[in-house]
Design a protein around this motif. Sequence first.
Motif, PDB file in Angstrom:
ATOM      1  N   ALA A 240     118.277  39.033  28.413  1.00  0.00           N
ATOM      2  CA  ALA A 240     119.005  37.828  28.828  1.00  0.00           C
ATOM      3  C   ALA A 240     120.002  38.166  29.930  1.00  0.00           C
ATOM      4  N   VAL A 241     120.734  39.256  29.739  1.00  0.00           N
ATOM      5  CA  VAL A 241     121.696  39.693  30.754  1.00  0.00           C
ATOM      6  C   VAL A 241     120.990  39.953  32.084  1.00  0.00           C
ATOM      7  N   GLU A 242     119.845  40.609  32.014  1.00  0.00           N
ATOM      8  CA  GLU A 242     119.148  40.982  33.240  1.00  0.00           C
ATOM      9  C   GLU A 242     118.439  39.781  33.873  1.00  0.00           C
ATOM     10  N   THR A 243     117.916  38.872  33.054  1.00  0.00           N
ATOM     11  CA  THR A 243     117.354  37.637  33.604  1.00  0.00           C
ATOM     12  C   THR A 243     118.391  36.911  34.440  1.00  0.00           C
ATOM     13  N   ASP A 244     119.590  36.795  33.893  1.00  0.00           N
ATOM     14  CA  ASP A 244     120.657  36.100  34.608  1.00  0.00           C
ATOM     15  C   ASP A 244     121.060  36.861  35.870  1.00  0.00           C
ATOM     16  N   ARG A 245     121.169  38.177  35.768  1.00  0.00           N
ATOM     17  CA  ARG A 245     121.597  38.969  36.925  1.00  0.00           C
ATOM     18  C   ARG A 245     120.602  38.860  38.073  1.00  0.00           C
TER      19      ARG A 245
ATOM     20  N   PRO B  64     120.962  50.222  19.961  1.00  0.00           N
ATOM     21  CA  PRO B  64     120.357  49.771  21.218  1.00  0.00           C
ATOM     22  C   PRO B  64     118.886  50.169  21.245  1.00  0.00           C
ATOM     23  N   PRO B  65     118.095  49.580  22.139  1.00  0.00           N
ATOM     24  CA  PRO B  65     116.715  50.052  22.292  1.00  0.00           C
ATOM     25  C   PRO B  65     116.731  51.472  22.845  1.00  0.00           C
ATOM     26  N   VAL B  66     115.777  52.269  22.438  1.00  0.00           N
ATOM     27  CA  VAL B  66     115.702  53.654  22.897  1.00  0.00           C
ATOM     28  C   VAL B  66     114.797  53.708  24.130  1.00  0.00           C
ATOM     29  N   LEU B  67     115.406  53.818  25.282  1.00  0.00           N
ATOM     30  CA  LEU B  67     114.646  53.860  26.519  1.00  0.00           C
ATOM     31  C   LEU B  67     113.765  55.102  26.541  1.00  0.00           C
ATOM     32  N   GLY B  68     112.570  54.924  27.046  1.00  0.00           N
ATOM     33  CA  GLY B  68     111.608  56.020  27.056  1.00  0.00           C
ATOM     34  C   GLY B  68     110.699  56.020  25.847  1.00  0.00           C
TER      35      GLY B  68
ATOM     36  N   ALA C 178     118.214  43.866  20.124  1.00  0.00           N
ATOM     37  CA  ALA C 178     119.110  44.355  21.179  1.00  0.00           C
ATOM     38  C   ALA C 178     118.445  44.214  22.536  1.00  0.00           C
ATOM     39  N   ALA C 179     117.142  44.467  22.567  1.00  0.00           N
ATOM     40  CA  ALA C 179     116.397  44.323  23.816  1.00  0.00           C
ATOM     41  C   ALA C 179     116.411  42.878  24.303  1.00  0.00           C
TER      42      ALA C 179
ATOM     43  N   PHE D 286     108.762  44.831  18.776  1.00  0.00           N
ATOM     44  CA  PHE D 286     109.197  44.836  20.169  1.00  0.00           C
ATOM     45  C   PHE D 286     108.307  43.917  21.002  1.00  0.00           C
ATOM     46  N   ALA D 287     107.012  43.914  20.689  1.00  0.00           N
ATOM     47  CA  ALA D 287     106.057  43.118  21.459  1.00  0.00           C
ATOM     48  C   ALA D 287     106.351  41.630  21.348  1.00  0.00           C
ATOM     49  N   VAL D 288     106.579  41.130  20.146  1.00  0.00           N
ATOM     50  CA  VAL D 288     106.779  39.695  19.955  1.00  0.00           C
ATOM     51  C   VAL D 288     108.181  39.270  20.366  1.00  0.00           C
TER      52      VAL D 288
END
Length: 308
Positions: free
Chosen positions: A200-205, A170-174, A194-195, A132-134
């Motif tokens: 990418a979606v959120e960067t664009d939004r 999907p990533p497991v939030l929390g 998935a993250a 997840f880090a990389v």
Amino acid sequence: MSHRATRLTTPFGRTSSADDVLRGVDLAGRHALVTGANTGLGRETARALAAAGASVTVAGRNADAVREAARAIAVATGNPRVDHLVVDLADLASVDAAVGGWSRPLDVLVNNAGVMAVPELTRTRQGHELQFAVNALGHLALTLGLHDALARSGDARVVWLSSNAHLFSPPVLGDLDRRFRPYDPLLAYAEAKAATALLAVETDRRWADDGIRAQACNPGAIATGLQQHTGGLQTPVERRKTVPQGAATSVLLAASPLLADVGGRYFEDCDEAEVRHESPGLFGTGVADYVLDTRLSALLWDQAVALL
């Protein structure tokens, strides 16, 4: 949540190469930074962009490797505007140092570097789960740190490399850092990829109004060093790509005029992917509906920023 009825398609496809995608495209005056560009897909992406006239920064964690890759790309393309940047995405201090030293406008950021299926649970210096880090968190730190440089472009693109593995979960939030769940190498990779698509979606939004558009892509099945922990490429032969073919979708999103002012989408084989509402199974293609969900992308972004 927003899913589009009409998919974007291009004249290119699964067998197109990075050079095919950029044939006739002049990138003079554009500057691109590609992570993990000393080898594999990243190196081919950087080479293709340089061959089309862009100035390119080859980024990676090994100083000798990125310096040599930059030199080789400059020689191969006849483009002297190729330099290098040392950055270790697993170390947030290294990312901070890299962005702190960046002063020029940036037109293209390709978040290409990655690790896959690390056998044992491994944590970074800051305590984050390595995959997840990389794949996601380090790239988010880099992208955030370069926001102002991208905004100065006025017409910037950010490309996040995902994988069809994102279709597994999907990533497991929390619990993004896997502190409560047993570690599974491939599932951790799937969640990280998935993250990246969600980021990418959120960067664009969040940044489209700043002149920064973002996309995600699945490069396909290519034999590179990424599979060092899986015993090599497991995909059926008929689905495999060469490295130039694998870099084609990244380069398309990074520089093709066909996708001007397009963002928040997920591409594979040089076309926007078909949305999947259930698993297509092993070696399946398409994009899971959950990585296009702006509610999930916003939550992930906030939690990831909190980890930073």
